[in-house]
Design a protein around this motif. Structure first.
Motif, PDB file in Angstrom:
ATOM      1  N   LEU A 172      -4.283   4.350  -2.706  1.00 15.41           N
ATOM      2  CA  LEU A 172      -5.808   3.754  -2.066  1.00 15.41           C
ATOM      3  C   LEU A 172      -6.208   4.938  -1.239  1.00 15.41           C
ATOM      4  O   LEU A 172      -7.340   5.162  -1.231  1.00 15.41           O
ATOM      5  N   ALA A 173      -5.253   5.178  -0.262  1.00  7.49           N
ATOM      6  CA  ALA A 173      -5.663   6.204   0.769  1.00  7.49           C
ATOM      7  C   ALA A 173      -5.948   7.427   0.218  1.00  7.49           C
ATOM      8  O   ALA A 173      -6.630   8.194   1.059  1.00  7.49           O
ATOM      9  N   HIS A 174      -5.433   8.065  -0.788  1.00  7.89           N
ATOM     10  CA  HIS A 174      -5.522   9.284  -0.998  1.00  7.89           C
ATOM     11  C   HIS A 174      -6.321   9.477  -2.415  1.00  7.89           C
ATOM     12  O   HIS A 174      -6.179  10.534  -3.001  1.00  7.89           O
ATOM     13  N   HIS A 175      -7.082   8.351  -2.786  1.00  5.69           N
ATOM     14  CA  HIS A 175      -7.690   8.867  -4.061  1.00  5.69           C
ATOM     15  C   HIS A 175      -8.933   9.664  -4.048  1.00  5.69           C
ATOM     16  O   HIS A 175      -9.580   9.684  -2.847  1.00  5.69           O
ATOM     17  N   ASP A 176      -9.189  10.332  -4.854  1.00  3.94           N
ATOM     18  CA  ASP A 176     -10.185  11.480  -4.880  1.00  3.94           C
ATOM     19  C   ASP A 176     -11.472  10.663  -5.035  1.00  3.94           C
ATOM     20  O   ASP A 176     -11.920  10.776  -5.893  1.00  3.94           O
ATOM     21  N   LEU A 236      13.347  13.360   2.239  1.00  8.64           N
ATOM     22  CA  LEU A 236      12.421  12.377   1.622  1.00  8.64           C
ATOM     23  C   LEU A 236      10.910  12.555   1.895  1.00  8.64           C
ATOM     24  O   LEU A 236       9.837  12.457   0.958  1.00  8.64           O
ATOM     25  N   GLN A 237      10.482  12.887   2.998  1.00  7.96           N
ATOM     26  CA  GLN A 237       9.272  13.202   3.397  1.00  7.96           C
ATOM     27  C   GLN A 237       8.546  14.531   2.702  1.00  7.96           C
ATOM     28  O   GLN A 237       7.312  14.699   2.417  1.00  7.96           O
ATOM     29  N   ALA A 238       9.504  15.309   2.143  1.00 11.90           N
ATOM     30  CA  ALA A 238       9.093  16.548   1.353  1.00 11.90           C
ATOM     31  C   ALA A 238       8.910  16.132   0.038  1.00 11.90           C
ATOM     32  O   ALA A 238       8.808  17.057  -1.127  1.00 11.90           O
ATOM     33  N   THR A 239       9.159  14.762  -0.569  1.00 16.57           N
ATOM     34  CA  THR A 239       8.920  14.616  -1.735  1.00 16.57           C
ATOM     35  C   THR A 239       7.668  13.344  -2.211  1.00 16.57           C
ATOM     36  O   THR A 239       7.154  13.035  -1.236  1.00 16.57           O
ATOM     37  N   THR A 240       7.615  13.275  -3.508  1.00 13.15           N
ATOM     38  CA  THR A 240       6.453  12.333  -3.688  1.00 13.15           C
ATOM     39  C   THR A 240       6.742  10.849  -3.689  1.00 13.15           C
ATOM     40  O   THR A 240       6.046   9.978  -3.802  1.00 13.15           O
ATOM     41  N   LEU A 241       7.878  10.528  -3.243  1.00 10.06           N
ATOM     42  CA  LEU A 241       8.498   9.064  -2.877  1.00 10.06           C
ATOM     43  C   LEU A 241       7.834   8.568  -1.882  1.00 10.06           C
ATOM     44  O   LEU A 241       7.399   7.249  -1.735  1.00 10.06           O
ATOM     45  N   PHE A 242       7.617   9.516  -0.837  1.00  6.09           N
ATOM     46  CA  PHE A 242       6.929   8.928   0.374  1.00  6.09           C
ATOM     47  C   PHE A 242       5.721   9.694   0.899  1.00  6.09           C
ATOM     48  O   PHE A 242       5.162   9.818   1.865  1.00  6.09           O
ATOM     49  N   ASP A 243       5.230  10.482   0.070  1.00  3.32           N
ATOM     50  CA  ASP A 243       4.193  11.349   0.328  1.00  3.32           C
ATOM     51  C   ASP A 243       2.852  11.263  -0.672  1.00  3.32           C
ATOM     52  O   ASP A 243       2.741  11.726  -1.616  1.00  3.32           O
ATOM     53  N   GLY A 244       1.976  10.222  -0.117  1.00  2.00           N
ATOM     54  CA  GLY A 244       0.739   9.843  -0.983  1.00  2.00           C
ATOM     55  C   GLY A 244      -0.125  11.063  -1.260  1.00  2.00           C
ATOM     56  O   GLY A 244      -0.586  11.013  -2.282  1.00  2.00           O
ATOM     57  N   GLN A 245      -0.292  11.880  -0.399  1.00  2.00           N
ATOM     58  CA  GLN A 245      -1.071  13.142  -0.475  1.00  2.00           C
ATOM     59  C   GLN A 245      -0.716  13.908  -1.838  1.00  2.00           C
ATOM     60  O   GLN A 245      -1.420  14.535  -2.325  1.00  2.00           O
ATOM     61  N   ARG A 246       0.577  14.076  -1.986  1.00  2.00           N
ATOM     62  CA  ARG A 246       1.207  14.855  -3.162  1.00  2.00           C
ATOM     63  C   ARG A 246       1.374  14.088  -4.331  1.00  2.00           C
ATOM     64  O   ARG A 246       1.003  14.437  -5.503  1.00  2.00           O
ATOM     65  N   PHE A 247       1.634  12.651  -4.342  1.00  6.83           N
ATOM     66  CA  PHE A 247       1.720  11.715  -5.201  1.00  6.83           C
ATOM     67  C   PHE A 247       0.471  11.754  -6.194  1.00  6.83           C
ATOM     68  O   PHE A 247       0.464  11.570  -7.235  1.00  6.83           O
ATOM     69  N   THR A 248      -0.620  11.376  -5.314  1.00  9.57           N
ATOM     70  CA  THR A 248      -1.787  10.629  -6.047  1.00  9.57           C
ATOM     71  C   THR A 248      -2.561  11.551  -6.914  1.00  9.57           C
ATOM     72  O   THR A 248      -3.003  10.994  -8.130  1.00  9.57           O
ATOM     73  N   ASN A 270      -5.010 -12.102   4.454  1.00  2.00           N
ATOM     74  CA  ASN A 270      -5.552 -11.041   5.295  1.00  2.00           C
ATOM     75  C   ASN A 270      -4.800 -10.673   6.298  1.00  2.00           C
ATOM     76  O   ASN A 270      -5.039 -10.457   7.500  1.00  2.00           O
ATOM     77  N   ASP A 271      -3.393 -10.191   6.020  1.00  2.00           N
ATOM     78  CA  ASP A 271      -2.445  -9.544   6.794  1.00  2.00           C
ATOM     79  C   ASP A 271      -2.785  -8.101   7.211  1.00  2.00           C
ATOM     80  O   ASP A 271      -4.006  -7.727   6.506  1.00  2.00           O
ATOM     81  N   ALA A 272      -2.061  -7.531   7.699  1.00  2.20           N
ATOM     82  CA  ALA A 272      -2.223  -6.132   8.316  1.00  2.20           C
ATOM     83  C   ALA A 272      -2.407  -4.953   6.970  1.00  2.20           C
ATOM     84  O   ALA A 272      -2.904  -4.369   6.805  1.00  2.20           O
ATOM     85  N   VAL A 273      -1.526  -5.454   6.157  1.00  2.00           N
ATOM     86  CA  VAL A 273      -1.579  -4.462   4.655  1.00  2.00           C
ATOM     87  C   VAL A 273      -2.754  -4.689   4.049  1.00  2.00           C
ATOM     88  O   VAL A 273      -3.433  -3.787   3.534  1.00  2.00           O
ATOM     89  N   THR A 274      -3.256  -6.087   3.941  1.00  2.00           N
ATOM     90  CA  THR A 274      -4.435  -6.343   3.312  1.00  2.00           C
ATOM     91  C   THR A 274      -5.692  -5.625   3.560  1.00  2.00           C
ATOM     92  O   THR A 274      -6.347  -4.969   3.097  1.00  2.00           O
ATOM     93  N   LYS A 275      -5.475  -5.774   5.143  1.00  2.00           N
ATOM     94  CA  LYS A 275      -6.760  -5.143   5.965  1.00  2.00           C
ATOM     95  C   LYS A 275      -6.558  -3.521   5.874  1.00  2.00           C
ATOM     96  O   LYS A 275      -7.797  -2.844   5.450  1.00  2.00           O
ATOM     97  N   ALA A 276      -5.429  -2.860   5.636  1.00  2.00           N
ATOM     98  CA  ALA A 276      -5.488  -1.576   5.621  1.00  2.00           C
ATOM     99  C   ALA A 276      -5.879  -1.169   4.036  1.00  2.00           C
ATOM    100  O   ALA A 276      -6.800  -0.164   3.990  1.00  2.00           O
ATOM    101  N   LEU A 277      -5.450  -2.012   3.124  1.00  2.00           N
ATOM    102  CA  LEU A 277      -5.953  -1.672   1.678  1.00  2.00           C
ATOM    103  C   LEU A 277      -7.392  -1.798   1.535  1.00  2.00           C
ATOM    104  O   LEU A 277      -8.227  -0.934   0.860  1.00  2.00           O
ATOM    105  N   ARG A 278      -8.103  -2.840   2.110  1.00  2.00           N
ATOM    106  CA  ARG A 278      -9.527  -2.841   2.034  1.00  2.00           C
ATOM    107  C   ARG A 278     -10.038  -1.728   2.744  1.00  2.00           C
ATOM    108  O   ARG A 278     -11.160  -1.326   2.158  1.00  2.00           O
TER     109      ARG A 278
END
Length: 814
Positions: A484-488, A793-805, A503-511
């Motif tokens: 959701l953070a990296h959708h075009d 791992l940071q160089a893989t799509t497992l944890f890099d949303g910008q590359r994965f999305t 309404n926890d922290a993750v929910t707020k971030a997703l919203r």
């Protein structure tokens, strides 16, 4: 005795001028304190003016003077009844009829007193006595009919009400009670006529109108029932029975939010009605206001401490809000009050499971199943979940299949299918057939007519929706954050339909990452379906599959032009209306495509990308460097500890004589569960001293610190780890896995491929043991791997949303 004064007092009493009569009687008694009849008359006047305590004192003095006078006992009994001293009232009525057996009024009032205490058989005998004295007493016939109905003697009840009507056909209440008895006897047309007659005699007899509404609903005339109920609400806006019934129907139809304003209005009119407070709590909870919902349940309990359903609702909500022990205690009270209420019992079992008291939960469920339950299905379901958490997957599947046999609903279908993923004995092909067969039975949600899926439109961005109850501090929430953070935004319009009450922290971030956040909390399947269809989506993505709180009935009804399954469920949904399943070439190789009823849509990398836990501790040094031996670990739930898993892991421990195994899971604070796990390994020659069992721990930072003790994580089979594998890798711990068939059995291999860790993916059980042995002999290399893990791992799509999305979006567009 002053005869004129006595005559004046009696005259005033007959005229209802009780206060004046009291003054005269007191003057007479000042002159003659032992005048028993005057004392009795004074007592009667005192009762009529609400001075109950003084009245009872006067009656007791009068009875001491005139113990053989039946009317004084009768009047005293009425005063005791008014004071809610039922035992003494009953005693006084019985004394009156003992002295004067033909005292019809005393028999009648005794019958009413007993009936109010739900002692129907004794009340009925009292009314028989009345009717022997006064055979034309229509009210006694009616009351006897009500007592007979309460005893289940419905045919006799109907005859009694007909007797009452033959004597007096103008009394609306008698026709109402006749209607109730006829309804119980399934004589619905006659019941309809009786209710209609009651209303013709007394249009404000709301119980008769409610009876008609109930008959219409029972006879599948729901539209007519709704029309009658809605008209009644307009005509009698302050009649709480109509408001409550409309709210109840909306709650039953999963339109809980619609019920809220009606219940708020009803509580103003009837603030002491416990059932309204309880229903208000349900509506408030569905609307996301959990604190006020809890207060409403508490209010219902304060009004009626025996209200088992309110205790159960309070307990379940308190548990969900993190007030776990308080919630469990409330559920215990609910079960104590209503031991045959399977819903409350099931929730208590779930609460015990959630706190790791697995053996207590299992024993409670097994004991409950020996009783006469209102709905045994709920207990089979709860016991199935308890067995699952205890690692007893075969027994879990059996219980969930029992539940499904009792009630073929979507949730029970999904429970049985999800449980099948843990089964060792059933191969993936059989699981696939079962999924398609069961999913075909899921009833589509019913929606407003006239929907047609939108066709492709070049003039707008792709409209993509995600539907889930788990967009919170839950694996689904953590995996959706990078997407959701990296959708075009230039290419996609993103809609999220959130049905979880969080309404926890993750929910707020997703919203914050979402263009159109639709609040689906408390909405029924029809409402959700209509909501999605109004947005005219091109693609709707299901994030639940057969997990809890899914909405597969919405997908079965075709909510969007294209429907895809992703993330929440690691296998095919089996649902014919699900068009695609998002995976990758490792988790679903070509040879496995036939396992999926959906078209398999493949990403070029592992299908998930995880948001790093912000409080994750730093990677620790390799434990084996200081211990001199390998420590293996698995922090997956015990349901995944299958017999084949134990056998293979025992093979590793038997090959590496100094190695240790650490398990952490829900239930490992339960002595019986721990003993069972140790026995499983002991059966393969592994001593319990080599298998350390740890209970669950929170917060997530403390949980992740557990990897400081682990050199290599072991992946269970056939159901691999998902979130736990990502977490282990982030803490520098590689995951040794042996893939099978099906996404759920190949997640480990897929994750390792994207992480560049194929060296930890075995071909078979023998190879798995050999690879464990290899790493025990290469500790320096393992330590180096651990130190470099995060940067790798940071160089893989497992944890890099910008590359994965972008790759994920290609699948959505395909």
């Amino acid at each position: 005795m002053d005869a004129p004064a006595l005559l004046r007092a009696q005259s005033l009493q007959r005229a209802g001028r009780y206060a004046e009569a009291i003054d005269v009687y007191r003057s007479l008694l000042d002159a003659n304190p032992d005048a028993g009849q005057e004392l009795a008359n004074l007592a009667t006047c005192l009762r009529h003016t609400g001075q109950l305590e003084a009245a009872l004192h006067a009656f007791e003095r009068a009875l001491a003077l005139l113990p053989g006078v039946a009317p004084i006992w009768f009047n005293a009994a009425n005063a005791y009844a008014a004071a809610k001293q039922n035992a003494r009232a009953e005693q006084a009525f019985r004394r009156a009829v003992e002295i004067e057996p033909m005292f019809a009024a005393a028999w009648f009032n005794l019958g009413r007193l007993l009936q109010a205490q739900e002692r129907a058989d004794e009340a009925e005998r009292a009314y028989v006595q009345v009717l022997q004295i006064e055979p034309n007493n229509a009210t006694a016939w009616m009351n006897r009919g009500n007592a007979l109905r309460a005893m289940g003697r419905v045919g006799e009840a109907i005859a009694a009400h007909h007797h009452a009507i033959a004597i007096d056909a103008t009394r609306a209440e008698t026709w109402l009670n006749l209607g109730n008895a006829l309804r119980d006897d399934k004589r619905l047309d006659q019941a309809d006529e009786a209710y209609t007659k009651a209303l013709s005699l007394l249009d404000d007899l709301h119980a008769a109108r409610m009876g008609l509404i109930g008959l219409m609903q029972q006879g599948d005339q729901r539209e007519a029932a709704d029309a009658l109920l809605d008209a009644a609400i307009v005509r009698y806006p302050d009649e709480v029975d109509y408001l409550f019934e409309r709210a109840r129907l909306w709650i039953t139809a999963d339109r809980k939010r619609d019920a809220l304003p009606l219940l708020q209005r009803a509580t103003v009119i009837a603030p002491q009605d416990a059932r309204i407070c309880n229903a208000l709590g349900i509506a408030l909870e569905a609307s996301g206001d959990r604190e006020r919902a809890l207060q409403a349940f508490a209010r219902a309990i304060a009004i009626d401490s025996t209200f088992a359903v309110a205790h159960a609702n309070y307990g379940q909500l308190a548990r969900q809000m993190g007030r776990v022990q308080e919630g469990i205690e409330a559920l215990r009270r609910a079960v104590a009050l209503a031991p045959n209420d399977a819903s409350a019992c099931g929730n208590l079992i779930d609460g015990l499971v959630a706190t790791g008291h697995l053996q207590e939960a299992i024993e409670h469920a097994e004991r409950a199943l020996t009783g006469e339950l209102i709905d045994a299905c709920a207990i089979h379901t709860a016991l199935g979940h308890a067995y699952n958490c205890a690692g007893r997957s075969v027994e879990s599947s059996q219980q969930l299949e029992y539940a499904l046999a009792l009630k073929s609903s979507g949730i029970h279908i999904s429970n049985a299918l999800f449980a099948s993923l843990y089964a060792d004995a059933q191969d993936a092909a059989d699981k696939a057939v079962q999924h398609q067969s069961y999913a075909a039975q899921i009833a589509p949600a019913v929606a407003a007519a006239g929907y047609a899926p939108p066709g492709p439109r070049a003039d707008r961005r792709l409209r993509v929706g995600y539907l889930s109850a788990d967009l919170a501090e839950h694996p689904v929430g953590f995996f959706m954050q990078p997407i959701l953070a990296h959708h075009d935004r230039a290419a996609l319009e993103v809609f999220v339909y959130a049905t979880g009450n969080s309404n926890d922290a993750v929910t707020k971030a997703l919203r914050g990452h979402t263009q159109y956040w639709r609040d689906g909390v408390g909405r029924g399947e029809r409402e959700l379906l209509d909501m999605v269809r109004r947005d005219e989506l091109d693609v709707l993505v299901d994030l639940a599959g057969h997990t809890a709180h899914n909405h597969l009935s919405v997908f079965a009804a075709r909510a969007a032009a294209r429907q895809l399954s992703y993330l929440g469920y690691p296998f095919s949904t089996g649902l014919a209306q699900m068009d695609g399943y998002i995976a990758d070439a490792v988790t679903v190789p070509e040879a496995d495509a036939t396992l999926y009823s959906e078209q398999v849509l493949k990403l070029p990398c592992f299908a998930f990308c995880m948001q790093v836990h912000p409080t994750a501790p730093a990677v620790s040094a390799l434990p084996a460097s200081r211990n001199g031996f390998l420590t293996f670990g698995c922090f997956n739930n015990l349901a995944k500890l299958s017999s084949s898993t134990v056998a293979v892991w025992a093979g590793i421990l038997n090959t590496l004589a100094d190695a240790r195994l650490v398990l952490r899971a829900l239930g490992l604070n339960d002595r019986v569960t721990c003993e069972r796990v140790w026995q499983q390994f002991a059966a393969h020659g592994v001593a319990s001293s080599r298998v350390e069992l740890l209970p669950p721990i929170r917060p997530i930072e403390a949980f992740l610190r557990g990897y400081e003790r682990v050199d290599i994580a072991l992946d269970p089979m056939p159901f691999n780890g998902g979130t736990t594998s990502f977490e282990a890798l982030w803490q520098g711990v590689p995951v040794l896995t042996q893939p099978g068939r099906g996404f759920f059995a190949r997640m480990g291999a897929g994750i390792n491929r994207s992480a560049g860790l194929d060296a930890f993916t075995a071909i078979d059980a023998g190879d798995l043991v050999a690879r464990a042995l290899h790493w025990s002999q290469h500790l320096d290399e393992l330590a180096q791997l651990r130190r470099a893990m995060r940067s790798t791992l940071q160089a893989t799509t497992l944890f890099d949303g910008q590359r994965f999305t972008p790759a994920f979006e290609q699948v959505l567009h395909s």
